[in-house]
Design an enzyme around this catalytic site. Sequence first.
Site, PDB file in Angstrom:
ATOM      1  N   CYS A 143      55.828  -5.859  23.488  1.00 29.32           N
ATOM      2  CA  CYS A 143      55.018  -6.500  22.452  1.00 29.32           C
ATOM      3  C   CYS A 143      53.846  -5.641  21.985  1.00 29.32           C
ATOM      4  CB  CYS A 143      54.545  -7.865  22.952  1.00 29.32           C
ATOM      5  SG  CYS A 143      55.920  -8.936  23.441  1.00 29.32           S
TER       6      CYS A 143
ATOM      7  N   GLU B 209      41.857 -18.272  28.629  1.00 27.95           N
ATOM      8  CA  GLU B 209      42.584 -17.702  27.488  1.00 27.95           C
ATOM      9  C   GLU B 209      42.217 -18.440  26.202  1.00 27.95           C
ATOM     10  OE1 GLU B 209      44.384 -15.225  26.780  1.00 27.95           O
ATOM     11  OE2 GLU B 209      45.191 -14.415  28.637  1.00 27.95           O
TER      12      GLU B 209
ATOM     13  N   CYS C 151      53.848  -9.912  16.240  1.00 23.31           N
ATOM     14  CA  CYS C 151      54.176  -9.285  17.524  1.00 23.31           C
ATOM     15  C   CYS C 151      55.056  -8.066  17.250  1.00 23.31           C
ATOM     16  CB  CYS C 151      54.907 -10.280  18.422  1.00 23.31           C
ATOM     17  SG  CYS C 151      54.951  -9.755  20.148  1.00 23.31           S
TER      18      CYS C 151
ATOM     19  N   LYS D 261      50.555 -18.280  26.714  1.00 20.05           N
ATOM     20  CA  LYS D 261      51.980 -17.982  26.734  1.00 20.05           C
ATOM     21  C   LYS D 261      52.320 -17.441  28.118  1.00 20.05           C
ATOM     22  CE  LYS D 261      55.405 -15.218  24.269  1.00 20.05           C
ATOM     23  NZ  LYS D 261      55.585 -14.310  23.127  1.00 20.05           N
TER      24      LYS D 261
ATOM     25  N   LYS E 253      53.028 -22.479  25.490  1.00 19.66           N
ATOM     26  CA  LYS E 253      54.431 -22.122  25.459  1.00 19.66           C
ATOM     27  C   LYS E 253      54.875 -21.574  26.799  1.00 19.66           C
ATOM     28  CE  LYS E 253      57.028 -18.674  23.176  1.00 19.66           C
ATOM     29  NZ  LYS E 253      57.119 -17.445  22.530  1.00 19.66           N
TER      30      LYS E 253
ATOM     31  N   SER F 284      63.364 -21.402  23.404  1.00 23.04           N
ATOM     32  CA  SER F 284      64.822 -21.260  23.339  1.00 23.04           C
ATOM     33  C   SER F 284      65.536 -21.780  24.589  1.00 23.04           C
ATOM     34  CB  SER F 284      65.173 -19.792  23.106  1.00 23.04           C
ATOM     35  OG  SER F 284      64.635 -18.974  24.127  1.00 23.04           O
TER      36      SER F 284
ATOM     37  N   CYS G 175      57.803  -6.987  19.657  1.00 23.92           N
ATOM     38  CA  CYS G 175      59.006  -6.819  20.499  1.00 23.92           C
ATOM     39  C   CYS G 175      60.300  -6.763  19.686  1.00 23.92           C
ATOM     40  CB  CYS G 175      59.068  -7.881  21.582  1.00 23.92           C
ATOM     41  SG  CYS G 175      58.926  -9.558  20.992  1.00 23.92           S
TER      42      CYS G 175
ATOM     43  N   ARG H  84      65.713 -13.810  23.302  1.00 22.70           N
ATOM     44  CA  ARG H  84      65.829 -12.341  23.307  1.00 22.70           C
ATOM     45  C   ARG H  84      67.142 -11.920  22.671  1.00 22.70           C
ATOM     46  NH1 ARG H  84      62.288 -11.398  28.566  1.00 22.70           N
ATOM     47  NH2 ARG H  84      60.447 -12.401  27.676  1.00 22.70           N
TER      48      ARG H  84
HETATM   49  C1  PBG Z   1      57.665 -12.610  20.734  1.00 20.46           C
HETATM   50  C2  PBG Z   1      58.097 -13.981  21.024  1.00 20.46           C
HETATM   51  C3  PBG Z   1      58.946 -14.456  22.054  1.00 20.46           C
HETATM   52  C4  PBG Z   1      59.091 -15.817  21.834  1.00 20.46           C
HETATM   53  C5  PBG Z   1      58.345 -16.139  20.707  1.00 20.46           C
HETATM   54  N1  PBG Z   1      57.707 -15.008  20.245  1.00 20.46           N
HETATM   55  C6  PBG Z   1      59.663 -13.708  23.098  1.00 20.46           C
HETATM   56  C7  PBG Z   1      58.978 -13.218  24.297  1.00 20.46           C
HETATM   57  O1  PBG Z   1      57.776 -13.359  24.473  1.00 20.46           O
HETATM   58  O2  PBG Z   1      59.678 -12.611  25.103  1.00 20.46           O
HETATM   59  C8  PBG Z   1      59.945 -16.770  22.644  1.00 20.46           C
HETATM   60  C9  PBG Z   1      60.451 -17.943  21.880  1.00 20.46           C
HETATM   61  C10 PBG Z   1      61.564 -18.697  22.497  1.00 20.46           C
HETATM   62  O3  PBG Z   1      62.032 -18.420  23.622  1.00 20.46           O
HETATM   63  O4  PBG Z   1      62.032 -19.626  21.827  1.00 20.46           O
HETATM   64  N2  PBG Z   1      56.701 -12.097  21.554  1.00 20.46           N
END
Ligand code: PBG
Length: 334
Positions: free
Chosen positions: A135, A242, A125, A204, A257, A284, A127, A214
């Site tokens: 992303c 998807e 990714c 996602k 996720k 997270s 970001c 973040r």
């Molecule tokens: C990157 C990514 C993210 C997460 C995993 N890969 C952040 C997002 O999409 O903003 C989130 C993981 C987490 O919150 O533990 N694209």
Amino acid sequence: MKLIVGNFPRTRLRRLRRTALLRDWVAESRLQVTDFIAPIFIKATPGPKQPIHSMPGCYQINLNDLEAEVQSLIALGIKAVLLFGIPAHKDESGSDSFESDGIIQQAVREIKRISQDVLVITDACFCEYTTHGHCGWIAEEAGVPDVSNDKTLELLAKQAIAQAKAGADVIAPSGMIDGMVGAIRKALDESGYYYIPILSYAVKYASAFYGPFREAACGAPAFGDRKSYQMDPANGEEALREAYLDLKEGSDMLMVKPAIGYLDVIYRLVQTFPGVPVLAYQVSGEFAMLKAAAQAGWLDEQRVVLEHLIAMKRAGARNIITYYAKEVAKWLGE
Ligand code: PBG
């Protein structure tokens, strides 16, 4: 499927719940240390481990700390890691993510030098690597800045090849860019990496539960949000589209996720695509929520964490990505 019916008092479901031995013996789902994938945040800048304040017990570590981290995971029996990089310099295209000496590429080589006993999964990714924190490549679309889908695919292909060259075992694109799996599969195949599996973040959601991540990965979007590429939490049927498209494009595994609010989606994917491994990502915010309540003394941490994780297994998840991996491995070993 026919329900097995019976009449009380001949049938008493409590018989099989009477003792711990009986309950364990008939359990339909189990947690094993090999289920877990531990995320690692690797920063390019030197200096001590950096605590992530909204994720107590988690750190950004540098390359020199990797050996101790990997050895401690192996000692606990954890067999897989998911890498996130925090580069020293960001730019518009996220070039650190596809340079051969980018932070992730260095980390993969270092882990492979330390041990051959751990699967290295790389998050594909942009970001964490871009100045704008989105992303992918940003361009004006219909008059407003947005992630430009097809230009991002070109960059993603470069990133995947760089990760494969460094020695990644599995590539996990997480950007929710249309066609990302196909673009990565094609690039890998054309470069001779036909044997490297793709674990797609197929489903996602645009979730507020990524908040602490973040901070952890320094990847918050500088403007707007991710709703033009991540899924709307209102949708479940769309998750099947998807997943279907990603499988058609060559994804070997699927991920859902966040996890706990989306167990219905995990269940539907497992039912719809038998034999395809479906993974859950306890994100997270799910981690932070449980930690905070535990630290306040409001919940029994071990019991609530294991309850969330077994619920993911019950829904059909094959493996689980979790910031609790190490703690759970310790609890399971006790
Ligand atoms: C990157 C990514 C993210 C997460 C995993 N890969 C952040 C997002 O999409 O903003 C989130 C993981 C987490 O919150 O533990 N694209």
